[in-house]
Scaffold this motif. Structure first.
Motif, PDB file in Angstrom:
ATOM      1  N   ALA A   1       1.230   5.079  -3.381  1.00  0.00           N
ATOM      2  CA  ALA A   1       2.005   5.277  -2.146  1.00  0.00           C
ATOM      3  C   ALA A   1       3.281   4.432  -2.156  1.00  0.00           C
ATOM      4  N   LEU A   2       3.287   3.364  -2.977  1.00  0.00           N
ATOM      5  CA  LEU A   2       4.462   2.477  -3.023  1.00  0.00           C
ATOM      6  C   LEU A   2       5.539   2.980  -3.985  1.00  0.00           C
ATOM      7  N   ALA A   3       5.237   4.093  -4.688  1.00  0.00           N
ATOM      8  CA  ALA A   3       6.114   4.525  -5.798  1.00  0.00           C
ATOM      9  C   ALA A   3       7.567   4.693  -5.356  1.00  0.00           C
ATOM     10  N   GLU A   4       7.781   5.217  -4.153  1.00  0.00           N
ATOM     11  CA  GLU A   4       9.167   5.450  -3.710  1.00  0.00           C
ATOM     12  C   GLU A   4       9.846   4.122  -3.348  1.00  0.00           C
ATOM     13  N   GLU A   5       9.070   3.251  -2.686  1.00  0.00           N
ATOM     14  CA  GLU A   5       9.599   1.966  -2.222  1.00  0.00           C
ATOM     15  C   GLU A   5       9.795   0.981  -3.393  1.00  0.00           C
ATOM     16  N   ALA A   6       8.902   1.035  -4.368  1.00  0.00           N
ATOM     17  CA  ALA A   6       8.952   0.077  -5.493  1.00  0.00           C
ATOM     18  C   ALA A   6       8.697   0.823  -6.800  1.00  0.00           C
ATOM     19  N   PRO A   7       9.690   1.631  -7.256  1.00  0.00           N
ATOM     20  CA  PRO A   7       9.453   2.470  -8.434  1.00  0.00           C
ATOM     21  C   PRO A   7       9.172   1.657  -9.707  1.00  0.00           C
ATOM     22  N   ARG A   8       9.828   0.479  -9.853  1.00  0.00           N
ATOM     23  CA  ARG A   8       9.594  -0.331 -11.067  1.00  0.00           C
ATOM     24  C   ARG A   8       8.156  -0.855 -11.109  1.00  0.00           C
ATOM     25  N   LEU A   9       7.648  -1.199  -9.931  1.00  0.00           N
ATOM     26  CA  LEU A   9       6.267  -1.681  -9.859  1.00  0.00           C
ATOM     27  C   LEU A   9       5.308  -0.545 -10.226  1.00  0.00           C
ATOM     28  N   ALA A  10       5.553   0.634  -9.646  1.00  0.00           N
ATOM     29  CA  ALA A  10       4.673   1.773  -9.926  1.00  0.00           C
ATOM     30  C   ALA A  10       4.703   2.098 -11.421  1.00  0.00           C
ATOM     31  N   ALA A  11       5.909   1.986 -12.043  1.00  0.00           N
ATOM     32  CA  ALA A  11       6.021   2.285 -13.475  1.00  0.00           C
ATOM     33  C   ALA A  11       5.198   1.276 -14.287  1.00  0.00           C
ATOM     34  N   ARG A  12       5.288   0.000 -13.913  1.00  0.00           N
ATOM     35  CA  ARG A  12       4.507  -1.012 -14.626  1.00  0.00           C
ATOM     36  C   ARG A  12       3.019  -0.735 -14.491  1.00  0.00           C
ATOM     37  N   MET A  13       2.628  -0.204 -13.346  1.00  0.00           N
ATOM     38  CA  MET A  13       1.212   0.022 -13.085  1.00  0.00           C
ATOM     39  C   MET A  13       0.686   1.291 -13.734  1.00  0.00           C
ATOM     40  N   SER A  14       1.564   2.024 -14.438  1.00  0.00           N
ATOM     41  CA  SER A  14       1.058   3.221 -15.096  1.00  0.00           C
ATOM     42  C   SER A  14       0.165   2.816 -16.282  1.00  0.00           C
ATOM     43  N   ALA A  15       0.325   1.563 -16.748  1.00  0.00           N
ATOM     44  CA  ALA A  15      -0.597   1.046 -17.773  1.00  0.00           C
ATOM     45  C   ALA A  15      -1.934   0.778 -17.095  1.00  0.00           C
ATOM     46  N   PRO A  16      -3.048   0.975 -17.821  1.00  0.00           N
ATOM     47  CA  PRO A  16      -4.349   0.810 -17.169  1.00  0.00           C
ATOM     48  C   PRO A  16      -4.572  -0.615 -16.666  1.00  0.00           C
ATOM     49  N   ALA A  17      -5.091  -0.745 -15.473  1.00  0.00           N
ATOM     50  CA  ALA A  17      -5.384  -2.058 -14.894  1.00  0.00           C
ATOM     51  C   ALA A  17      -6.860  -2.370 -15.088  1.00  0.00           C
ATOM     52  N   THR A  18      -7.177  -3.661 -15.087  1.00  0.00           N
ATOM     53  CA  THR A  18      -8.594  -4.044 -15.038  1.00  0.00           C
ATOM     54  C   THR A  18      -9.088  -3.715 -13.633  1.00  0.00           C
ATOM     55  N   ALA A  19     -10.348  -3.973 -13.374  1.00  0.00           N
ATOM     56  CA  ALA A  19     -10.865  -3.768 -12.022  1.00  0.00           C
ATOM     57  C   ALA A  19     -10.101  -4.682 -11.056  1.00  0.00           C
ATOM     58  N   TRP A  20      -9.934  -4.231  -9.829  1.00  0.00           N
ATOM     59  CA  TRP A  20      -9.238  -5.041  -8.821  1.00  0.00           C
ATOM     60  C   TRP A  20     -10.210  -6.022  -8.197  1.00  0.00           C
ATOM     61  N   SER A  21      -9.716  -7.218  -7.869  1.00  0.00           N
ATOM     62  CA  SER A  21     -10.500  -8.073  -6.975  1.00  0.00           C
ATOM     63  C   SER A  21      -9.674  -8.265  -5.707  1.00  0.00           C
ATOM     64  N   ALA A  22     -10.359  -8.546  -4.622  1.00  0.00           N
ATOM     65  CA  ALA A  22      -9.670  -8.576  -3.320  1.00  0.00           C
ATOM     66  C   ALA A  22     -10.179  -9.726  -2.467  1.00  0.00           C
ATOM     67  N   ILE A  23      -9.305 -10.158  -1.583  1.00  0.00           N
ATOM     68  CA  ILE A  23      -9.699 -11.157  -0.587  1.00  0.00           C
ATOM     69  C   ILE A  23      -9.060 -10.736   0.738  1.00  0.00           C
ATOM     70  N   ALA A  24      -9.848 -10.781   1.804  1.00  0.00           N
ATOM     71  CA  ALA A  24      -9.334 -10.321   3.106  1.00  0.00           C
ATOM     72  C   ALA A  24      -8.849 -11.509   3.935  1.00  0.00           C
ATOM     73  N   ALA A  25      -8.006 -11.227   4.896  1.00  0.00           N
ATOM     74  CA  ALA A  25      -7.644 -12.183   5.954  1.00  0.00           C
ATOM     75  C   ALA A  25      -7.194 -13.552   5.445  1.00  0.00           C
ATOM     76  N   VAL A  26      -6.171 -13.574   4.596  1.00  0.00           N
ATOM     77  CA  VAL A  26      -5.602 -14.860   4.136  1.00  0.00           C
ATOM     78  C   VAL A  26      -4.653 -15.361   5.243  1.00  0.00           C
ATOM     79  N   PRO A  27      -4.956 -16.520   5.859  1.00  0.00           N
ATOM     80  CA  PRO A  27      -4.204 -16.946   7.055  1.00  0.00           C
ATOM     81  C   PRO A  27      -2.937 -17.744   6.721  1.00  0.00           C
ATOM     82  N   TYR A  28      -1.909 -17.048   6.216  1.00  0.00           N
ATOM     83  CA  TYR A  28      -0.669 -17.741   5.834  1.00  0.00           C
ATOM     84  C   TYR A  28      -0.115 -18.563   6.992  1.00  0.00           C
ATOM     85  N   GLY A  29       0.352 -19.728   6.662  1.00  0.00           N
ATOM     86  CA  GLY A  29       1.003 -20.591   7.662  1.00  0.00           C
ATOM     87  C   GLY A  29       0.023 -21.495   8.395  1.00  0.00           C
TER      88      GLY A  29
END
Ligand SMILES: Cc1cc2nc3c(=O)[nH]c(=O)nc-3n(C[C@H](O)[C@H](O)[C@H](O)COP(=O)(O)OP(=O)(O)OC[C@H]3O[C@@H](n4cnc5c(N)ncnc54)[C@H](O)[C@@H]3O)c2cc1C
Length: 356
Positions: free
Chosen positions: A222-250
């Motif tokens: 979905a970010l391809a239009e907003e960040a085409p260079r990022l989407a292009a880099r991500m065309s290479a296979p990624a490992t599994a994603w890990s995630a963390i919710a609710a990081v309270p910046y500041g």
């Protein structure tokens, strides 16, 4: 008065920095870490020069661990791009390698490390473990980082973001660079680490991930239009994603509980865009342990208030940067300004450092 050994909960940079410093001062602490083996938590793996200095003070040389040298930053937003030299060389090091080295150094110095042990909750002075055991240390170093503990939670607030991480094969034009893609509601950062892979970290408003059905792959698409260079880099296979919710910046703690030392992300959470969380974790862990060595459990309140003050400036500067960078209407014109004032990216990097 009889004292129990200080108990450190969490074996990330903050907890291990405290453990190493206490052990060097002749006090072997007990350290509890819930994971059973080295792993890659959600983190960009960027070590600024203050983090490198803080590691050296703990006897860890990131270059000897294979860290990759980073000398330049590239920022992309809304079709614009700015590049600058960093004020000092930084390093790309996987958290798997860094955390393992810090834990090994703590173990070498005699710290009693219990891996695979989880603290479930804190109740007054009691520390309740998942296996039902209850500990009552007279000093508790709270170093659970991004993870909340029942009975001692930070609360996430309005500024909370989701963090995502995956590795992609290294791409030659990333060598020596930290690359930041500014997005509506977040950013993505890429760098090459010791293992030769490129580490990709995303920090994004939870609504954007929810709009992609909670799937990082669909979010990138979905970010391809907003960040085409990022989407292009991500065309290479990624490992599994890990995630963390609710990081309270500041967030910074206002709490001063006798005998309790909050360190690392449990003391102050800097916007990850600034890449200074590891330095803050190492510095707070070491300072808290030094305070303990000088004044015992009674030093907790003074340490906590002092560290909250010390982190105010870098955290405030990072929040200002984050505010501007997450809004396309501000981020893109700001990047044009970098073209006119090339020193501004380096200045931003300096302002968001805690200093080792
Ligand atoms: C998306 C993103 C990207 C980032 N990128 C960077 C970057 O490039 N550079 C940088 O300097 N900083 C970065 N940061 C910030 C950095 O990751 C943190 O500031 C840093 O990890 C804090 O260290 P810590 O030791 O406080 O906590 P953590 O690193 O989170 O370590 C906490 C430890 O406690 C353990 N633990 C948790 N709960 C329990 C429990 N109940 N019982 C026992 N053990 C427990 C965990 O397993 C973990 O090992 C980033 C953060 C995010 C969200």
């Amino acid at each position: 008065m009889r004292r129990t050994a200080p108990l450190i909960v969490g074996g990330g940079p903050a907890g291990t920095a405290a453990a190493i410093t206490l052990a060097r001062g002749g006090v072997p602490a007990d350290l509890i870490e819930r994971t059973t083996q080295a792993h890659d938590p959600v983190c960009g793996g960027f070590l600024g020069w203050d983090a490198i200095g803080a590691l050296r003070k703990l006897g860890i040389d990131p270059w000897a661990l294979g860290a990759r040298r980073i000398t330049h930053v590239r920022v992309l937003a809304g079709g614009r791009q700015a590049e600058a030299a960093l004020p000092h060389p930084a390093a790309g090091l996987s958290r798997r390698t860094l955390d393992a080295a810090l834990l090994a150094e703590a173990a070498r110095l005699g710290v009693a490390i219990s891996r695979g042990t989880t603290v479930r909750r804190i109740e007054g002075g009691e520390v309740h473990l998942a296996d039902g055991a209850v500990l009552t240390p007279d000093s508790l170093f709270l170093a659970t980082g991004k993870y909340e503990l029942r009975g001692a939670a930070r609360g996430s607030g309005k500024r909370a973001r989701v963090g995502l991480r995956a590795a992609i094969p290294a791409q030659p034009d990333l060598a020596g660079w930290i690359e930041l893609h500014l997005l509506d509601g977040g950013y993505a950062g890429l760098l090459v680490q010791d293992d030769g892979q490129a580490n990709l970290c995303l920090s994004i408003a939870s609504e954007r991930l929810a709009a992609a059905g909670g799937s990082p792959e669909r979010l990138i698409a979905a970010l391809a239009e907003e960040a085409p260079r990022l989407a292009a880099r991500m065309s290479a296979p990624a490992t599994a994603w890990s995630a963390i919710a609710a990081v309270p910046y500041g967030w910074r703690t206002r709490e001063a509980v006798p005998g309790r030392f909050r360190i690392g992300d449990q003391a102050a959470v800097i916007a990850s865009l600034a890449g200074d969380g590891i330095a803050i974790a190492l510095t707070s862990g070491r300072s808290a342990a030094e305070a303990w060595l000088a004044g015992g459990p009674e030093a907790a309140s003074t340490f906590q208030r002092g560290f909250t003050r010390r982190s105010a400036w870098p955290i405030g500067a990072a929040e200002t940067l984050r505010y501007a960078s997450e809004r396309p209407s501000l981020a893109s014109p700001l990047l044009s300004l970098v073209g006119i004032l090339p020193g501004s990216l380096g200045l931003a990097a300096r302002l968001t450092r805690i200093g080792a």
